[in-house]
Design an enzyme around this catalytic site. Sequence first.
Site, PDB file in Angstrom:
ATOM      1  N   HIS A 145     -40.268   8.535   4.170  1.00 33.47           N
ATOM      2  CA  HIS A 145     -39.771   7.657   3.104  1.00 33.47           C
ATOM      3  C   HIS A 145     -40.634   6.408   3.093  1.00 33.47           C
ATOM      4  O   HIS A 145     -40.929   5.842   4.150  1.00 33.47           O
ATOM      5  CB  HIS A 145     -38.309   7.305   3.401  1.00 33.47           C
ATOM      6  CG  HIS A 145     -37.584   6.658   2.276  1.00 33.47           C
ATOM      7  ND1 HIS A 145     -37.895   5.395   1.832  1.00 33.47           N
ATOM      8  CD2 HIS A 145     -36.552   7.086   1.501  1.00 33.47           C
ATOM      9  CE1 HIS A 145     -37.078   5.078   0.836  1.00 33.47           C
ATOM     10  NE2 HIS A 145     -36.253   6.090   0.608  1.00 33.47           N
ATOM     11  N   ARG A 159     -35.835  -0.240  -5.510  1.00 33.05           N
ATOM     12  CA  ARG A 159     -36.868  -0.074  -6.562  1.00 33.05           C
ATOM     13  C   ARG A 159     -36.236   0.366  -7.879  1.00 33.05           C
ATOM     14  O   ARG A 159     -36.689  -0.007  -8.944  1.00 33.05           O
ATOM     15  CB  ARG A 159     -37.936   0.923  -6.084  1.00 33.05           C
ATOM     16  CG  ARG A 159     -38.884   0.302  -5.068  1.00 33.05           C
ATOM     17  CD  ARG A 159     -39.777   1.339  -4.414  1.00 33.05           C
ATOM     18  NE  ARG A 159     -39.058   2.113  -3.409  1.00 33.05           N
ATOM     19  CZ  ARG A 159     -39.234   3.407  -3.170  1.00 33.05           C
ATOM     20  NH1 ARG A 159     -40.102   4.088  -3.873  1.00 33.05           N
ATOM     21  NH2 ARG A 159     -38.548   4.027  -2.239  1.00 33.05           N
TER      22      ARG A 159
END
Length: 603
Positions: free
Chosen positions: A236, A256
Amino acid sequence: MADYETFQHDVLVIGAGGAGLRAAIEASAAGVSVGLVCKSLLGKAHTVMAEGGIAAALANVDERDNWKVHFADTMRGGQYVNNWRMAELHAKEAPDRVRELEAWGAVFDRTKDGRILQRNFGGHKYPRLAHVGDRTGLEMIRTLQDHGVHRGIDVHMEHTILSLLKDGDRVVGAFGYERERGRFKIFRAKAVVMATGGIGRAYKITSNSSEYTGDGHSLAYEAGAELIDMEFVQFHPTGMVWPPSVCGILVTEGVRGEGGTLTNKEGRRFMFDEIPENYKAQTADNEEEGWRYCQGDKNARRPPELLTRDHVSRCIVRELKEGRGSPHGGVFLDISWIKQKLPHADEYIKKKLPSMYHQFKQLADIDITEQPMEVGPTTHYIMGGVHVDPDTEMSRVPGLFAAGECAAGINGANRLGGNSLSDLLVFGKRSGEFAAEFAKENSHGKINNGNIDKVAREAVEPFERGGGENPYEVQRDLQEMMQDNVGIVRNEKEMLVALDKIDDLGARAARVLVTGNREYNPGWHTALDLKNLLTVSEAITRAALERKESRGAQFREDYPDKDDVFGNVNTIVWKGEDGSMQVRLEPLPPMPDELKQIIEEMR
Ligand SMILES: Cc1cc2nc3c(=O)[nH]c(=O)nc-3n(C[C@H](O)[C@H](O)[C@H](O)COP(=O)(O)OP(=O)(O)OC[C@H]3O[C@@H](n4cnc5c(N)ncnc54)[C@H](O)[C@@H]3O)c2cc1C
């Protein structure tokens, strides 16, 4: 044979995360007796840590979404080596599984008109993640646990399974020990569902909990099942990098999704530098458009920070290698900048990302409403796992089913965020349904006492050695070795070194010494985990060596491009007759034309 306490169920589910609980609920609903075994306390499984949400094409926020778009997104994200049938079932069934969760009491965040709210996530064309702030896993596990307990499932908490029991070819139960007292137990069953989660603890930097030692992968492998796609380990892009005591802890992609940007030490949004060809048409080419997308503008394309995880991780590694990293060896993730756009941005951030706010405040003394975070890649998820039939989730071993992160097929070379929680619900349900069916058609098998005694004897050997290795040191050396040699960027030379070192570590693991007694002895638990960690590490390395190309989560610097030959195969790992690990490449199952057409239309 020693006198071991014995339990008998029609279906035994190993693992009480989202997949295991959903399987147990379904099997119990089919009218069979169900036992559920888990290493930790009920409700503490790794699923509880999930943050961002559950991917399902409910089309509550964008009416253009539907199962076909979700299917095409999942296949594109997985770089087309996914099992198409699993991706199809997942996309079609996820919305019903989420609505069912809501009916069982899950309280999701809401749209203004009262429907389940959905958020943006990497690789999903439309806002698709049903969520509860950034604590979705907690709500999911709470709901499933309450529902399951009311169905009358027998739960065996704080028990570790050490071996699956077989009668001929068939699995007929499991053997393990109670962690608190150290007593061995037999669990007889007509069918067994593996739902043990992932393998992250094979690496030094990981977002995964201490339970993630690859037990299910290894137990199924030892019982004769095949493992598929083991080379695809997801790193990740955003784990914490500072302070060292919290390195690897996840920073949800939801940051995000809400407009967080990635910048290097020069302050440049480096994700705009390299947008993969197959995502160009869907990706914003300027910052303003990216922001409008995060604000729900349907005419805007997503910002490049929301490209797939494999790509974002590699871009971060590039920035680090080229000397543009942050002071503590990461890059900057900034959500505080949205103050320039929204009047009450600090309240908005705290509401949408409460766990992230507290995580940084308490662990790093950073106020994310005011300052950027420092982040870097962390081992997060394994796309590979037990090879199962896509419809029934049964492995090639009769009576042995698998679901959730320890099974594989749906994600191909890279998993899209949010697709795990939906996978747990869809395939957890299916595995429970078909395990119950199998149990109804079969009787309890015979138990081989000799095998059980052997497993028990081996398990207590670490107490009986005169002198030897410290299990924690062997575990740490394995994690460092995998991080260094089979990490984000791989090559043949280092992976061959890894295989040699796995042999050495195996020899050291066979000499580990444990002091104290069997009652809640974490050193002993760690000693017993080593075999599983070594098996999955070897499987990852051998599969990664076999795939001589770069695709999705596997990046090989000695084969930096995609190769069509490997675009048509999966890697399969199994235990050979002589006990050694075998690998082969197997052609993908042919995809029906109507699904091919969906993919073409969505390109
Ligand atoms: C921090 C974090 C955030 C995430 N956020 C998201 C997200 O927002 N959306 C998403 O889709 N995915 C997310 N993921 C991924 C997702 O959470 C996992 O893939 C998923 O929860 C795995 O569920 P599972 O049911 O397969 O296994 P788990 O939830 O890990 O459960 C495994 C169970 O198996 C038991 N077990 C293991 N070994 C044994 C043994 N030998 N004997 C007995 N029991 C055993 C464990 O005790 C546990 O009960 C996230 C992952 C992390 C690390």
